[in-house]
Design a protein around this motif. Sequence first.
Motif, PDB file in Angstrom:
ATOM      1  N   LEU A  19       0.840  -1.187   0.000  1.00 19.00           N
ATOM      2  CA  LEU A  19       0.000   0.000   0.000  1.00 19.00           C
ATOM      3  C   LEU A  19       0.879   1.243   0.000  1.00 19.00           C
ATOM      4  CD1 LEU A  19      -2.712  -1.076   2.583  1.00 19.00           C
ATOM      5  CD2 LEU A  19      -2.894  -1.116   0.115  1.00 19.00           C
ATOM      6  N   GLY A  20       0.287   2.378  -0.414  1.00 24.06           N
ATOM      7  CA  GLY A  20       1.026   3.638  -0.446  1.00 24.06           C
ATOM      8  C   GLY A  20       1.359   4.017  -1.868  1.00 24.06           C
ATOM      9  N   GLY A  21       1.193   5.301  -2.251  1.00 24.68           N
ATOM     10  CA  GLY A  21       1.467   5.757  -3.598  1.00 24.68           C
ATOM     11  C   GLY A  21       0.371   5.340  -4.557  1.00 24.68           C
ATOM     12  N   TRP A  22       0.653   5.501  -5.850  1.00 30.70           N
ATOM     13  CA  TRP A  22      -0.318   5.142  -6.886  1.00 30.70           C
ATOM     14  C   TRP A  22      -0.149   3.683  -7.285  1.00 30.70           C
ATOM     15  CZ3 TRP A  22      -4.316   8.051  -8.295  1.00 30.70           C
ATOM     16  CH2 TRP A  22      -4.261   9.436  -8.079  1.00 30.70           C
ATOM     17  N   HIS A  23      -1.271   2.954  -7.410  1.00 31.12           N
ATOM     18  CA  HIS A  23      -1.286   1.581  -7.911  1.00 31.12           C
ATOM     19  C   HIS A  23      -2.362   1.482  -8.979  1.00 31.12           C
ATOM     20  CE1 HIS A  23       0.628   1.207  -4.003  1.00 31.12           C
ATOM     21  NE2 HIS A  23       1.124   0.044  -4.403  1.00 31.12           N
ATOM     22  N   VAL A  51      -5.137   2.141 -21.228  1.00 33.26           N
ATOM     23  CA  VAL A  51      -4.258   2.053 -22.401  1.00 33.26           C
ATOM     24  C   VAL A  51      -2.851   2.528 -22.049  1.00 33.26           C
ATOM     25  CG1 VAL A  51      -3.835   3.089 -24.655  1.00 33.26           C
ATOM     26  CG2 VAL A  51      -6.103   2.222 -24.090  1.00 33.26           C
ATOM     27  N   LEU A  52      -2.744   3.645 -21.334  1.00 28.99           N
ATOM     28  CA  LEU A  52      -1.423   4.144 -20.931  1.00 28.99           C
ATOM     29  C   LEU A  52      -0.747   3.160 -19.986  1.00 28.99           C
ATOM     30  CD1 LEU A  52      -2.338   7.889 -20.402  1.00 28.99           C
ATOM     31  CD2 LEU A  52      -0.813   6.992 -22.152  1.00 28.99           C
ATOM     32  N   ALA A  53      -1.530   2.514 -19.100  1.00 23.22           N
ATOM     33  CA  ALA A  53      -0.950   1.569 -18.142  1.00 23.22           C
ATOM     34  C   ALA A  53      -0.411   0.328 -18.842  1.00 23.22           C
ATOM     35  CB  ALA A  53      -1.985   1.180 -17.096  1.00 23.22           C
ATOM     36  N   LEU A  54      -1.025  -0.052 -19.976  1.00 22.15           N
ATOM     37  CA  LEU A  54      -0.532  -1.217 -20.710  1.00 22.15           C
ATOM     38  C   LEU A  54       0.904  -1.027 -21.174  1.00 22.15           C
ATOM     39  CD1 LEU A  54      -3.622  -2.195 -22.889  1.00 22.15           C
ATOM     40  CD2 LEU A  54      -2.639  -3.517 -21.008  1.00 22.15           C
ATOM     41  N   TYR A 109       2.027  10.721 -25.112  1.00 28.31           N
ATOM     42  CA  TYR A 109       1.965  10.796 -23.661  1.00 28.31           C
ATOM     43  C   TYR A 109       2.485   9.485 -23.084  1.00 28.31           C
ATOM     44  CZ  TYR A 109      -1.215  14.716 -24.510  1.00 28.31           C
ATOM     45  OH  TYR A 109      -1.756  15.907 -24.917  1.00 28.31           O
ATOM     46  N   LEU A 110       2.863   9.542 -21.795  1.00 26.34           N
ATOM     47  CA  LEU A 110       3.243   8.302 -21.117  1.00 26.34           C
ATOM     48  C   LEU A 110       2.770   8.326 -19.683  1.00 26.34           C
ATOM     49  CD1 LEU A 110       5.812   8.809 -18.997  1.00 26.34           C
ATOM     50  CD2 LEU A 110       7.130   8.830 -21.091  1.00 26.34           C
ATOM     51  N   LEU A 111       2.600   7.133 -19.144  1.00 24.77           N
ATOM     52  CA  LEU A 111       2.308   6.965 -17.727  1.00 24.77           C
ATOM     53  C   LEU A 111       3.636   6.716 -17.028  1.00 24.77           C
ATOM     54  CD1 LEU A 111      -0.026   6.516 -15.561  1.00 24.77           C
ATOM     55  CD2 LEU A 111       0.406   4.097 -15.904  1.00 24.77           C
ATOM     56  N   ASP A 112       3.963   7.542 -16.065  1.00 28.55           N
ATOM     57  CA  ASP A 112       5.259   7.468 -15.395  1.00 28.55           C
ATOM     58  C   ASP A 112       5.347   6.189 -14.568  1.00 28.55           C
ATOM     59  OD1 ASP A 112       7.618   7.783 -14.125  1.00 28.55           O
ATOM     60  OD2 ASP A 112       7.230   9.797 -13.369  1.00 28.55           O
ATOM     61  N   ALA A 113       6.225   5.281 -14.991  1.00 26.51           N
ATOM     62  CA  ALA A 113       6.361   3.996 -14.299  1.00 26.51           C
ATOM     63  C   ALA A 113       7.014   4.143 -12.934  1.00 26.51           C
ATOM     64  CB  ALA A 113       7.160   3.022 -15.163  1.00 26.51           C
ATOM     65  N   GLU A 114       7.707   5.265 -12.700  1.00 21.51           N
ATOM     66  CA  GLU A 114       8.327   5.490 -11.394  1.00 21.51           C
ATOM     67  C   GLU A 114       7.312   5.991 -10.371  1.00 21.51           C
ATOM     68  OE1 GLU A 114      11.440   4.722 -10.714  1.00 21.51           O
ATOM     69  OE2 GLU A 114      11.703   4.008 -12.772  1.00 21.51           O
ATOM     70  N   THR A 115       6.256   6.640 -10.854  1.00 20.85           N
ATOM     71  CA  THR A 115       5.258   7.220  -9.951  1.00 20.85           C
ATOM     72  C   THR A 115       4.168   6.212  -9.613  1.00 20.85           C
ATOM     73  OG1 THR A 115       5.689   9.389 -10.910  1.00 20.85           O
ATOM     74  CG2 THR A 115       3.653   9.156  -9.664  1.00 20.85           C
ATOM     75  N   ALA A 116       3.801   5.364 -10.560  1.00 24.38           N
ATOM     76  CA  ALA A 116       2.718   4.393 -10.340  1.00 24.38           C
ATOM     77  C   ALA A 116       3.242   2.980 -10.500  1.00 24.38           C
ATOM     78  CB  ALA A 116       1.591   4.642 -11.333  1.00 24.38           C
ATOM     79  N   VAL A 118       2.206  -0.725 -11.639  1.00 18.82           N
ATOM     80  CA  VAL A 118       1.211  -1.408 -12.456  1.00 18.82           C
ATOM     81  C   VAL A 118       1.377  -2.906 -12.236  1.00 18.82           C
ATOM     82  CG1 VAL A 118       0.334  -1.740 -14.794  1.00 18.82           C
ATOM     83  CG2 VAL A 118       1.282   0.477 -14.121  1.00 18.82           C
ATOM     84  N   ASP A 119       0.264  -3.600 -11.933  1.00 20.90           N
ATOM     85  CA  ASP A 119       0.374  -5.024 -11.612  1.00 20.90           C
ATOM     86  C   ASP A 119       0.898  -5.839 -12.790  1.00 20.90           C
ATOM     87  OD1 ASP A 119      -1.871  -4.708 -13.162  1.00 20.90           O
ATOM     88  OD2 ASP A 119      -3.193  -5.930 -11.899  1.00 20.90           O
ATOM     89  N   ARG A 120       0.671  -5.364 -14.009  1.00 19.81           N
ATOM     90  CA  ARG A 120       1.185  -6.081 -15.176  1.00 19.81           C
ATOM     91  C   ARG A 120       2.698  -6.222 -15.106  1.00 19.81           C
ATOM     92  NH1 ARG A 120       0.927  -4.907 -21.561  1.00 19.81           N
ATOM     93  NH2 ARG A 120       2.654  -6.276 -22.102  1.00 19.81           N
TER      94      ARG A 120
END
Length: 1008
Positions: A19-23, A51-54, A109-116, A118-120
């Motif tokens: 837990l904690g932060g973005w998931h 789509v961005l999370a993929l 655009y991109l989803l920042d992998a350091e900030t969130a 992703v379970d994938r």
Amino acid sequence: MNGSPMVQPAVHGGAGIPLGGWHIDVLGPLEVRRAGQVVELPPRRRSLLAVLALRAGTMVTVDGLVDALWGEDPPPTAVRTLHAHIAKLAALLPGNGDERLIRRRDPGYLLDAETARVDRVRFEELITGGLRHVADGRFAESARMLSRALALWRGEALADCPVHGWALTEVDHLHEMRLQAHEGLLASRLVLGGLPESGTGEIERLVAQHPFRERLWELLIVALHLGGRTGDALNAYHRVRRGLVEELGLDPGEGLRQVEAGVLRGVTDPRELLRLPTGRTPAGTGPLTVPQQVTTLIGREAEITGIRELLRAARLVTLTGLGGIGKTSLAVAASRAAADDFADIAFVDLAPSDDEASIVAAIAEALGVHPRGGRLLDEIARRISCDRVLLVVDNCEHLVEACAPIVRELLGRCPHLRVLATSQQALRVPGEALKPVPELRVPPPALVRSGTDLVGHDAAVLFADRAGIGKLETLSTRDARAVATICARCHGLPLAIELAAARARMFTLPEMAHRLQDPFAVLTEGPRGARPQHRALRATVEWSYRLLTAEERRALRRFSVFNGAFTLEAAGAVHPETAPLEMLGRLVDKSLVKVVRTAAGTRYQLVATIRAFALDRSRAHPDEHARTRQDHARHHRRQAEEIERRLQGPQLDSQVVQIAERHEDVRAALTWLTENDPEGALRLAASLWRYHYLRGGYAEGRAWLSSALAARTPEVPSGTQAKALWALAKLAALECDYREADEHARRALELYTRDGDVTGVARSRALLGAIARELGHYDRALEYAHQSLAAAERGGDRWATGHALQLLGFVSWLSGDWDSAGRYSEQAMHCFRPIGDHERLAWCQIDLGAAAYYAGDLDTAARHLHRSLLMSFGIRFREGIAWAENLLALIDLRQGRRRQALRRLVTSLELHHELGDRWRLASVLDALAGALAGHDAPLAAELLGTAGWLRDGMGALVPACERAELAATRARIVDRIGAEAVERASALGRWQDVTALAERVRLGSAAR
């Protein structure tokens, strides 16, 4: 919903994710949590975030996002709507600076992998590790990891987020990986002790969902057999066989047939039944389709080792380089060297392929995979999903766009697969490791004195091997140099060297070297059976050229005008139609342009064979070629003029280096300007005078200026002519051609005076003073120097003022006025320090040192001269080095360090001789004679004779400050060998070569 996110307590935290932060969870309905709290989003924005999370951490283009959200028929407002959704989504997912979830990265655009999290991502890490453990026979570890991977799933991936296009393919890929995890986990559990009844039921459920997935049927049959239900196991085999035949028209695959055979034989080891390892990597069957090496591979040992290490660290390694560099041979050798690391190796030649389908078919053939009615790539992935396979994919360059997604999919679905590709450009697949293949080491022809000098140079070794020469050490000097020249004209390209070796049997080695001035005409008729593009050097280069777009071909033709490395700015000057960074990047990626790191910064250079071909193609477009030559010449003229202004400041050395790096291009520019733009030619040649002065290229600078002045027309402005005449006079004076120097300097003075150019007048008078100084006319020299000083001060030119003061100091110590010399030199330094002109400051230190030496203050003299020497070395100022060494040697002699003095004097002698400065050369010869007078009087007398002969030819006198010491030297020599012997030796010295004299002094000093 009013647009604000609804935050609810999380139902669960997601297996393995703290837990904690973005998931963001995509393995099921989309779930977004921050600090453990669920964040609800509107439907369309849920799909956008999904789509961005993929592709978390990877930029997705705007077009890609539109395709994923709306599919093949997006609304006309799709792009505008997308940007609105992005803005609103960013507002719903607050964050500032480094915590912002969604970031703009042109063109998408991109989803920042350091900030969130992703379970994938976690799932793929676990399944990759788990399947690796299965392949290694570590089944307990694999069971743990694969169980954790499957626990992340909460249902169908993105079940509540409608997506299209590539995003739908990504979702299908996730489900495929989920099935692989199930298969790996079930296999591991069977090995670890069988499955309970519920486990068999789980396989039955999976088989019902995927009735044509043969691996699941294999697992079911083995589970039933090991559970004591052999009859049910055999019935299951018949069920799947009937289904495959009736529905697909296919027989069961080899795996299913082996399972049935094992059950019938009563085998009870699940590892044997399921073809699983026994706890160590199996030896495998070795290479499947790797070609045999017909000839030895020479000079690639380090590359082979490096590729093997890369294959252990990266899943895709791409060998890049120009056609003919030897990528295929290296890939074959490296794959054979790595055979122990893999169960199987398959080699695929894509040269005959022309589309995606033929690529897949070639890979299938190499792996022994046969079509069964389904998607062939799926069959390939199933065949090697758990195997340690090295796939060597050769000649990808003409199908990069088609090849890259195939390789990416196979790597994603087969965790133990490694791919070794060869291509002129990168595949640009995530995780790709590039290995540029270099040219073979070429022996520098100018340094080759015997066959021994060729040993250790791979290009020469390869040529000798293919030409059947035998031992390189046995070659004569003439043949050894010819071999070095052949290798240099082949530019270290293995294909060219082998073609040259085949031709060499028809000629002597020197004849072959001469013919290779046009390598395209000679290097033809390669071995029968070779690919068409490898049967002649021109065909190889044409193959690379044809792969380019029309825009890239045009750029290559334009860039071929450069003789050496060029800057980004220079590229833009000759090809302004496209952004040079983008275009050069494309050509670098395709191995046609090399990136060169220099002291002055990054440069770019066409591969030599490509440049020769592109230049030939450029000449076939006369109008384009003429325009390019014009742009090239005018760019270098502008650059030289800009650099000249900086040659009097603190960046002097870096500016000299910049010109030196462009020397051949500057020469080509001057040739074109002389023929087509007389004013431009004069401006370029005149702007380079100080470069030639600092580098000691007096003769070349004079030749350029003389040529440009001869071609000038009446329309050339008088100021331009005056500057060129002054520069020519300066270089002529440095070569001690005082008559010509005086003539040109006076003509420059006339033009400057007529134009009212005060600075030009000051510098012309200073130059006339310098000429008078070296001829021994000190009163006239002082008069010119004072006139120059007055003009410079009147014009407010600080540099010209310092120059005039330095001239006054120089003349003063030569004439014996030490006090005035020190005063003027200090004033000159006061002018030059703010400017940062290290060359002039070095001269001031020489003047101060010389004045102190002749005044008898040796410590002060040494301090100034050491400073000058360091400063001259720092800016590579050869004349400054020669003078400082000369005067420091005089101090050494005074203080009894005779051996050190001789070393310094010989260094000074050689430098002044190379520079062509006969005036100072005569003084150094006198000093050497003084050092040798008491040890080798005949040689000392010869040195005096040579010095006198040089002065007679120039019409120069012995400097006043040196006359007393010269008289003492002559007296010592006469005392030792007599006046008559001195005269004979002096006469002999008039015909001595200065280089030979220097060698005699060096050898005599070493002997003593």
